[in-house]
Write an enzyme that holds these catalytic residues in place. Structure first.
Site, short mmCIF file in Angstrom:
data_model
loop_
_atom_site.label_atom_id
_atom_site.label_comp_id
_atom_site.label_asym_id
_atom_site.label_seq_id
_atom_site.Cartn_x
_atom_site.Cartn_y
_atom_site.Cartn_z
N VAL A 12 -37.85 158.49 -93.52
CA VAL A 12 -38.19 158.63 -94.66
C VAL A 12 -39.33 159.99 -94.75
O VAL A 12 -39.12 160.81 -95.28
CB VAL A 12 -38.63 157.52 -95.54
CG1 VAL A 12 -39.21 157.87 -96.90
CG2 VAL A 12 -37.64 156.72 -95.80
N PHE A 222 -26.89 147.94 -106.16
CA PHE A 222 -25.53 148.33 -106.80
C PHE A 222 -24.60 149.05 -106.04
O PHE A 222 -23.32 148.78 -105.72
CB PHE A 222 -25.84 149.36 -107.94
CG PHE A 222 -26.05 148.44 -109.17
CD1 PHE A 222 -26.88 147.47 -109.63
CD2 PHE A 222 -24.93 148.87 -110.50
CE1 PHE A 222 -27.03 147.09 -110.66
CE2 PHE A 222 -25.20 147.96 -111.62
CZ PHE A 222 -26.10 147.31 -111.65
N LEU A 223 -25.37 149.92 -105.09
CA LEU A 223 -24.75 150.93 -103.99
C LEU A 223 -24.05 149.76 -102.97
O LEU A 223 -22.61 149.80 -102.62
CB LEU A 223 -25.29 151.69 -103.32
CG LEU A 223 -25.83 152.98 -104.11
CD1 LEU A 223 -26.88 153.77 -103.31
CD2 LEU A 223 -24.50 153.95 -104.53
N CYS A 272 -31.84 150.03 -95.11
CA CYS A 272 -32.29 149.78 -96.62
C CYS A 272 -31.58 148.49 -97.22
O CYS A 272 -32.20 147.67 -98.02
CB CYS A 272 -32.28 150.85 -97.38
SG CYS A 272 -33.40 152.01 -96.82
N PHE A 334 -25.20 153.44 -87.40
CA PHE A 334 -24.83 152.91 -88.68
C PHE A 334 -24.13 153.50 -89.78
O PHE A 334 -23.38 152.87 -90.64
CB PHE A 334 -26.01 151.95 -89.45
CG PHE A 334 -26.68 152.88 -90.36
CD1 PHE A 334 -27.87 153.70 -89.95
CD2 PHE A 334 -26.46 152.72 -91.85
CE1 PHE A 334 -28.37 154.75 -90.86
CE2 PHE A 334 -27.17 153.74 -92.51
CZ PHE A 334 -28.10 154.60 -92.11
C1 UDX Z 1 -39.17 152.67 -93.75
C2 UDX Z 1 -38.35 151.67 -94.54
O1 UDX Z 1 -37.17 151.52 -93.74
C3 UDX Z 1 -38.15 152.09 -95.88
O2 UDX Z 1 -37.47 151.06 -96.52
C4 UDX Z 1 -39.36 152.32 -96.47
O3 UDX Z 1 -38.78 152.69 -97.81
C5 UDX Z 1 -39.98 153.43 -95.87
O4 UDX Z 1 -40.37 152.92 -94.57
P1 UDX Z 1 -38.33 154.56 -92.28
O5 UDX Z 1 -38.87 155.99 -92.61
O6 UDX Z 1 -36.85 154.76 -92.18
O7 UDX Z 1 -38.45 153.82 -93.75
O8 UDX Z 1 -39.08 153.61 -91.33
P2 UDX Z 1 -39.50 154.08 -90.02
O9 UDX Z 1 -38.49 155.01 -89.30
O10 UDX Z 1 -39.89 152.79 -89.31
O11 UDX Z 1 -41.03 154.78 -90.11
C6 UDX Z 1 -42.05 154.15 -90.51
C7 UDX Z 1 -43.40 154.74 -89.69
O12 UDX Z 1 -44.57 154.23 -90.10
C8 UDX Z 1 -43.34 154.41 -88.23
O13 UDX Z 1 -43.37 155.82 -87.38
C9 UDX Z 1 -44.62 153.67 -87.80
O14 UDX Z 1 -45.15 153.82 -86.44
C10 UDX Z 1 -45.55 154.19 -89.04
N1 UDX Z 1 -46.49 153.33 -89.32
C11 UDX Z 1 -46.41 151.98 -89.52
C12 UDX Z 1 -47.83 153.89 -89.46
O15 UDX Z 1 -48.09 154.96 -89.07
N2 UDX Z 1 -48.87 152.83 -89.46
C13 UDX Z 1 -48.86 151.70 -89.82
O16 UDX Z 1 -49.55 150.99 -90.18
C14 UDX Z 1 -47.49 151.15 -89.74
C1 UDX Z 2 -29.13 154.19 -98.64
C2 UDX Z 2 -29.19 154.65 -99.90
O1 UDX Z 2 -27.78 155.45 -100.11
C3 UDX Z 2 -30.31 155.59 -100.26
O2 UDX Z 2 -30.34 156.20 -101.53
C4 UDX Z 2 -31.50 155.13 -99.93
O3 UDX Z 2 -32.63 155.63 -100.33
C5 UDX Z 2 -31.44 154.45 -98.61
O4 UDX Z 2 -30.46 153.51 -98.31
P1 UDX Z 2 -28.39 155.03 -96.34
O5 UDX Z 2 -28.61 153.55 -95.47
O6 UDX Z 2 -29.32 155.90 -95.38
O7 UDX Z 2 -29.02 155.22 -97.60
O8 UDX Z 2 -27.06 155.46 -96.03
P2 UDX Z 2 -25.68 155.02 -96.98
O9 UDX Z 2 -25.06 156.52 -97.26
O10 UDX Z 2 -25.99 154.53 -98.46
O11 UDX Z 2 -24.75 154.46 -96.24
C6 UDX Z 2 -25.18 152.88 -96.04
C7 UDX Z 2 -24.20 151.98 -95.24
O12 UDX Z 2 -23.12 151.76 -95.98
C8 UDX Z 2 -23.72 152.82 -93.99
O13 UDX Z 2 -23.33 151.75 -93.07
C9 UDX Z 2 -22.33 153.46 -94.14
O14 UDX Z 2 -21.33 153.52 -93.38
C10 UDX Z 2 -21.71 152.35 -95.28
N1 UDX Z 2 -20.71 152.69 -96.37
C11 UDX Z 2 -20.98 153.72 -97.19
C12 UDX Z 2 -19.44 152.20 -96.31
O15 UDX Z 2 -19.16 151.28 -95.76
N2 UDX Z 2 -18.72 152.49 -97.42
C13 UDX Z 2 -19.13 153.50 -98.23
O16 UDX Z 2 -17.90 153.86 -99.27
C14 UDX Z 2 -20.21 154.09 -98.16
#
Ligand code: UDX
Ligand code: UDX
Length: 456
Positions: A12, A222-223, A272, A334
């Site tokens: 993110v 919802f998604l 998520c 995924f």
């Molecule tokens: C995560 C969650 O998955 C998402 O639901 C949320 O909205 C935002 O955080 P993502 O960016 O995918 O999103 O997570 P991740 O790739 O694990 O990154 C989080 C980062 O935060 C890691 O690189 C971790 O090292 C860092 N972190 C964690 C810090 O810098 N300080 C901390 O105390 C804990």
């Molecule tokens: C999701 C939300 O879409 C995004 O808005 C939020 O910020 C983070 O979580 P993400 O998890 O990155 O994003 O991917 P997404 O495209 O939503 O797919 C999630 C999972 O659903 C995947 O495993 C995908 O393969 C599956 N999927 C998606 C299905 O099986 N069928 C579909 O029709 C759509």
């Protein structure tokens, strides 16, 4: 010019800040993380995450107005606006274990901000958080004895992996929630000003804090619910001779339903959906709304059922035993266009087949390293093979588990020739041409369609 800081350089934080840096050249953007290897990767030619368009964007802005660092304290002191995108995993201990969000990193981060601040700051919640977390954050941040004021703003991310850069550049909407006080509204305006550099103003929605926090959970619920709904129907299609793709197309043309997110699959994954729904479930239970909690929990249960059903279908098709049989899993990310394997249905399928003592080979163009790490001790029992043809050679079955487009374009005739007969293909993403595979000699099992088999 504002000094913008992001704490958490993950899936993110990284892409979000790269886009802000590019769209707002007047601002200085720093991304910090406690993970030194991750920061080193962001500074190198091999970024820690794979995301289409991200390499170019980071190359264009890095060391100009986008910086990566592990010096968290120093950059907190310099920042005007701090986005927090540290992870909020599901709690594994104590009250709410298995459902509630583990907020320890968030709270630690809030305290770290407080300790290192000598000027007022806006703290932006980017991570998905339970509703009313902002209140707790305000209490911690404003507990300082020096009269320093912090505003907490909620700005949930809606970017989907694989399309994160595109989603940030051209979002359906940007949601920003803040307190309805003069200071809260001023903070809200500061965040609106950042996004309005490239997002049309009518797509920037402003709400109160709690609506913003809750909307993020509800959007994901919802998604995911749509996927669980179509997956539930896929089971019925397999029993009745209906084709789930045709059903999805027919219902999706109703403008009230719409065509998106109706692809039946082996299940949804990602960091998520499961986490956020369980978070919502916990919140409902906490509020004494047990029927509402049960309703949403069913979305997660249906997903687990779909993964289990996929494996059961494999077993029964392959004469109720896969022990010692080589099975190639094609795709472990995924979803397509990401290297991320968090909560990937492919890993659930892999673990279930290992329980059945199958010999598993996994292939994927970008996600093998993450899969190896996620499988932990089980990885020792799995072969990781980047070449899909080598993975399939000598296999009794192949299973498509990620919707990567390159997997649909493989030479399946050549793959068939290299496999043990009778050869099986299980299409967990419905991306292959099932009739032509059947003609080649494969026994074909797709999601939500009657199987195509050569024997009675
Ligand atoms: C995560 C969650 O998955 C998402 O639901 C949320 O909205 C935002 O955080 P993502 O960016 O995918 O999103 O997570 P991740 O790739 O694990 O990154 C989080 C980062 O935060 C890691 O690189 C971790 O090292 C860092 N972190 C964690 C810090 O810098 N300080 C901390 O105390 C804990
Ligand atoms: C999701 C939300 O879409 C995004 O808005 C939020 O910020 C983070 O979580 P993400 O998890 O990155 O994003 O991917 P997404 O495209 O939503 O797919 C999630 C999972 O659903 C995947 O495993 C995908 O393969 C599956 N999927 C998606 C299905 O099986 N069928 C579909 O029709 C759509």
């Amino acid at each position: 010019m504002a000094n913008i800081l992001c704490i958490g350089a993950g899936y993110v934080g990284g892409p979000t800040m790269a886009v802000i840096a590019q769209k707002c050249p007047q601002h200085r953007v720093v991304v910090v993380d406690i993970n030194e290897a991750r920061i080193a990767a962001w500074q190198s030619d091999h970024l820690p995450i794979y995301e289409p368009g991200l390499d170019d964007m980071v190359r264009a802005t890095r060391n100009k107005n986008l910086f990566f660092s592990t010096e968290v304290d120093r950059h907190i002191a310099e920042a005007d606006i701090i986005f927090v995108s540290v992870n909020t995993p599901t709690k594994t201990f104590g009250q709410g274990a298995g459902k509630a969000a583990d907020l320890q990193y968030w709270e630690k981060t809030a305290r770290q901000i407080l300790q290192n601040s000598t000027t007022p700051k806006i703290v932006v919640e980017k991570s998905t958080l339970p509703v009313r977390t902002a209140e707790a954050m305000e209490h911690i941040l404003n507990s300082n004895g020096e009269g320093l004021h912090f505003d907490v703003v909620s700005n949930p991310e809606f970017l989907a992996e694989g399309t994160a850069v595109r989603n940030m550049e051209n979002p359906d909407r940007v949601l920003i929630g803040a307190r309805e006080t003069p200071s809260g509204q001023k903070a809200l305006q500061a965040i609106v000003d950042i996004y309005s550099q490239w997002v049309p103003r009518e797509r920037i929605i402003t709400t109160n804090l709690w609506s913003s926090e809750l909307s993020k959970l509800v959007a994901n619920a919802f998604l995911a619910q749509r996927i669980s709904s179509i997956n539930a129907i896929s089971a019925l299609c397999e029993k009745t001779g209906a084709n789930v793709n045709e059903v999805a197309h027919a219902i999706g043309m109703d403008s009230r339903i719409g065509p998106h997110f109706l692809n039946a699959s082996v299940g949804f994954g990602g960091s998520c959906f499961r986490k956020d729904i369980l978070n919502l479930v916990y919140l409902c239970e906490y509020c004494g709304l047990s029927e509402i909690a049960g309703y949403w929990e069913q979305v997660v249960k249906m997903n687990e059922h779909q993964e289990a059903r996929f494996v059961s279908n494999m077993l029964s098709a392959m004469f109720n035993t896969v022990a010692g049989k080589r099975i190639a899993l094609l795709g472990v990310a995924f979803k397509a266009n990401t290297s991320d394997t968090r909560e990937s249905p492919a890993l659930a399928v892999c673990r279930a087949l290992l329980e059945e003592r199958a010999e598993i080979v996994i292939t994927d163009s970008h996600a093998l390293d993450n899969a190896r790490a996620d499988l932990g001790a089980d990885a020792r029992r799995v072969t990781f093979e980047p070449d899909p043809y080598a993975a399939a050679a000598g296999a009794y079955a192949i299973a498509i588990l990620t919707e990567w487009s390159y997997l649909a374009e493989l030479d399946y005739q050549a793959i068939y020739q290299s496999m043990v007969r009778p050869a099986f293909v299980f299409d967990g993403r419905n991306i292959l041409d099932h009739q032509s595979l059947f003609k080649m000699g494969f026994n074909v099992y797709a999601i939500g369609k009657p199987p195509l088999v050569h024997f009675q």
